[in-house]
Design a protein around this motif. Structure first.
Motif, mmCIF file in Angstrom:
data_model
loop_
_atom_site.group_PDB
_atom_site.id
_atom_site.type_symbol
_atom_site.label_atom_id
_atom_site.label_comp_id
_atom_site.label_asym_id
_atom_site.label_seq_id
_atom_site.Cartn_x
_atom_site.Cartn_y
_atom_site.Cartn_z
ATOM 1 N N LYS A 11 86.429 42.420 19.908
ATOM 2 C CA LYS A 11 85.305 43.533 18.409
ATOM 3 C C LYS A 11 85.878 42.857 17.056
ATOM 4 O O LYS A 11 87.098 42.513 17.093
ATOM 5 C CB LYS A 11 86.071 44.738 18.143
ATOM 6 N N ARG B 267 70.212 39.168 19.045
ATOM 7 C CA ARG B 267 70.074 40.387 20.145
ATOM 8 C C ARG B 267 68.807 40.014 20.954
ATOM 9 O O ARG B 267 68.555 39.986 21.913
ATOM 10 C CB ARG B 267 69.489 41.272 19.299
ATOM 11 N N ASN C 21 69.804 39.620 24.477
ATOM 12 C CA ASN C 21 70.307 41.450 25.166
ATOM 13 C C ASN C 21 68.900 41.154 26.492
ATOM 14 O O ASN C 21 67.817 40.592 25.900
ATOM 15 C CB ASN C 21 69.643 41.948 23.993
ATOM 16 N N GLU D 291 73.301 43.700 27.602
ATOM 17 C CA GLU D 291 73.308 44.432 26.398
ATOM 18 C C GLU D 291 74.185 42.622 26.219
ATOM 19 O O GLU D 291 76.139 43.923 26.105
ATOM 20 C CB GLU D 291 73.541 45.527 26.071
ATOM 21 N N LEU E 162 75.313 41.479 23.768
ATOM 22 C CA LEU E 162 75.706 41.482 21.776
ATOM 23 C C LEU E 162 75.236 42.981 21.458
ATOM 24 O O LEU E 162 74.502 43.764 21.726
ATOM 25 C CB LEU E 162 75.027 40.871 21.000
ATOM 26 N N ASN E 163 76.319 43.204 21.234
ATOM 27 C CA ASN E 163 76.867 44.959 20.889
ATOM 28 C C ASN E 163 77.235 45.295 19.154
ATOM 29 O O ASN E 163 78.131 44.493 19.253
ATOM 30 C CB ASN E 163 77.603 45.602 21.692
ATOM 31 N N SER E 164 77.159 46.398 18.834
ATOM 32 C CA SER E 164 77.177 46.852 17.818
ATOM 33 C C SER E 164 77.293 48.369 17.875
ATOM 34 O O SER E 164 76.486 48.685 18.135
ATOM 35 C CB SER E 164 76.897 45.641 16.346
ATOM 36 N N ASP E 165 78.488 48.406 16.735
ATOM 37 C CA ASP E 165 78.051 50.010 16.498
ATOM 38 C C ASP E 165 78.467 50.027 15.276
ATOM 39 O O ASP E 165 78.237 49.099 13.777
ATOM 40 C CB ASP E 165 79.052 51.099 16.673
ATOM 41 N N VAL F 231 81.251 44.542 15.597
ATOM 42 C CA VAL F 231 80.325 43.625 16.668
ATOM 43 C C VAL F 231 81.352 43.237 17.640
ATOM 44 O O VAL F 231 82.843 43.155 16.976
ATOM 45 C CB VAL F 231 79.578 43.101 15.769
ATOM 46 N N TRP F 232 80.977 43.202 18.635
ATOM 47 C CA TRP F 232 81.437 42.052 19.425
ATOM 48 C C TRP F 232 80.633 41.540 20.849
ATOM 49 O O TRP F 232 79.362 42.421 20.546
ATOM 50 C CB TRP F 232 82.140 43.270 20.066
ATOM 51 N N ASP G 161 80.294 40.514 24.502
ATOM 52 C CA ASP G 161 80.437 40.612 26.105
ATOM 53 C C ASP G 161 80.295 39.897 27.450
ATOM 54 O O ASP G 161 79.540 39.328 27.305
ATOM 55 C CB ASP G 161 79.545 42.047 26.771
#
Length: 526
Positions: free
Chosen positions: A41, A70, A74, A79, A81-84, A88-89, A91
């Motif tokens: 992350k 994305r 994705n 998924e 490429l992830n983010s909140d 950002v991170w 997998d």
């Protein structure tokens, strides 16, 4: 579906062996490479600082790149490429990297030459080609670190096969040539290439190679290994038995917070141990054959099993770390000596490495048999600096952050001159470049801040082992009076001086020879 990422050569992504057309934006491709390779992350702010520090709206640039990636990466199945809101991170659990095959080859114990050759040839190239961002110095420092790791990995593989006595000499000769190509100024690689050429192709070929290598090393200002050019019977013992230069073995240990720490040992394992704590700045490979420390290190390794390591944030250790603090420096020393399997040992600390050694000796009196401190100080400059001195030091930090990675060495020259005022032009040029290659500008500032708040004054009285404090009489960075005061607060400590102005001794100066003599005499004392 499996994603394949090619990091060696032109950066490419494939899904089920079909190419994924990446955005034309080089910055977006670089962002993907960084996220995929690091596999952890990252805060949005840190990514903005790394890739968009010169734009008016860096968050908008980051959002645009993430939206493009994305859509490509994705799917309903995964998924990647992830983010909140804040981070950002990527997998990487379902991703195959081309460098994985090199890692597997490095860890294998069999000698399957056909497969090894295939892996070697298909993983050749310049890593992250096409992902360069010349205006983003911190990112390019990370790229350079990844490339150095790749080169070190290939060098280690070639070295293992070149020295594998189970292989035919012709096979060893092939791998020795590869090792020498990866590490052209390694004395160990040069000698191994000469040795294998002697037995694979005969004396004339080996003599020709030795002459070429001697000329190349001398042009570079490096002492070549001692090639044995006398005629020998084909069944004679290997030249390595007599003349091979000492070779360090580099390994890695994980810190308590997951940071990878590079450490090395050299000298016979049965020799008495000697551990050197890390100091500003280390790089296990670059400083082993350097004009500054190389003579000192190699002399100490002759009679000792010499163990040293790269500080977190520099050298071959992880650069991208959350904490660069004094407490972490001490923890990393703890991890290294445990990894080396040392129960009791003498400990050598230079500059701020002396403070780390003092704290370790105070925490683990049962393990440190003797303590040797050079250029030591027990507290950082923030404890007694005047307002003017604080402004001056903080101004240097700003200059460091902005100018460290530039080709112009003027910023790094500030340190070179205060560390080694007696250095000649060649030595200063080497140290300037060494600093640039050893850590990033961001980490250089973090180191300077960590050093400024060091405080081991309360630890001095807790040191129980015999202690030798050595200091340069004319040290321009840490005055001799500092070392003298420190020695007075360690029970029974010996104080010795050497005739030099240098905070870091030059291998060629008489003070360096005297320092080694003092250390060896002290280690021999019951």
């Amino acid at each position: 579906m499996t994603l394949q990422i090619q990091t060696i050569g032109p950066f490419e992504v494939r899904r089920d062996n079909a190419p994924v057309v990446l955005p034309s934006s080089r910055k977006t491709r670089a962002l993907l490479a960084y996220l995929a390779i690091t596999g952890r992350k990252h805060s949005r702010q840190s990514l903005c600082d790394l890739f968009w520090d010169s734009t008016d709206d860096p968050l908008a640039g980051l959002r645009w790149s993430l939206s493009k990636l994305r859509g490509l990466l994705n799917s309903d199945e995964a998924e990647l490429l992830n983010s909140d809101r804040d981070t950002v991170w990527f997998d990487a659990s379902a991703v195959a990297f081309d460098k994985d095959r090199l890692n597997e080859l490095a860890n294998r114990t069999d000698g399957d030459q056909k497969e090894a050759d295939e892996i070697w040839k298909t993983t050749a190239g310049l890593p992250l080609e096409g992902c360069e961002l010349p205006n983003q110095s911190s990112y390019m420092t990370w790229v350079e670190g990844y490339r150095q790791d790749y080169t070190r990995l290939r060098g280690g593989i070639a070295k293992r096969f070149a020295r594998d006595e189970k292989q035919a000499w012709q096979t060893r000769d092939k791998w020795a040539e590869r090792w020498l190509k990866v590490s052209p100024y390694s004395r160990g690689a040069a000698f191994t290439a000469f040795e294998s050429k002697y037995f694979a192709a005969g004396r004339p070929a080996a003599v020709g190679l030795a002459g070429h290598l001697e000329r190349k090393f001398k042009v570079a200002g490096i002492e070549p290994p001692a090639f044995d050019l006398a005629p020998q019977a084909e069944a004679a013992p290997s030249p390595r038995n007599q003349n091979a230069p000492a070779e360090q073995k580099i390994r890695f240990v994980e810190g308590k917070d997951g940071v990878s720490i590079a450490w090395a040992s050299v000298g016979k394992v049965e020799n008495p141990p000697l551990v050197k704590a890390a100091n500003w700045l280390n790089h296990l490979e670059l400083d082993w054959d350097a004009p500054v420390w190389s003579p000192l290190f190699k002399e100490l390794s002759k009679a000792n099993h010499f163990v040293r390591y790269d500080e977190r944030g520099c050298g071959l250790s992880d650069w991208d770390v959350d904490e660069i603090t004094f407490d972490k420096f001490v923890e990393d020393l703890e991890q290294v000596v445990d990894a080396a399997g040392l129960e009791k040992f003498p400990l050598l600390g230079i500059s701020q490495g002396a403070a780390v050694s003092i704290r370790y000796a105070a925490l683990h009196p049962e393990r440190v048999t003797k303590l040797i401190l050079f250029g030591a100080y027990d507290r950082g400059w923030r404890f007694n600096a005047t307002p003017d001195q604080i402004r001056e030091r903080e101004a240097v930090m700003v200059l460091t952050e902005t100018g460290w990675g530039m080709d112009n060495p003027a910023y790094r020259h500030v340190f070179s001159r205060t560390f080694m005022p007696d250095a000649n032009g060649e030595e200063l040029d080497w140290f300037d470049e060494f600093q640039r290659l050893t850590t990033s500008s961001e980490n250089a500032v973090r180191f300077l801040e960590a050093f400024s708040t060091i405080d081991v004054r309360d630890d001095l009285a807790k040191v129980q082992c015999p202690t030798l404090v050595v200091h340069s009489r004319g040290d321009l960075r840490i005055p001799f009076s500092t070392g003298r005061a420190l020695a007075s607060r360690i029970t029974g400590a010996q104080l010795a001086s050497v005739d030099s102005q240098n905070h870091l001794l030059l291998g060629r100066e008489s003070a360096s020879v005297r320092f080694v003599e003092l250390v060896q005499e002290f280690l021999k004392t019951p």
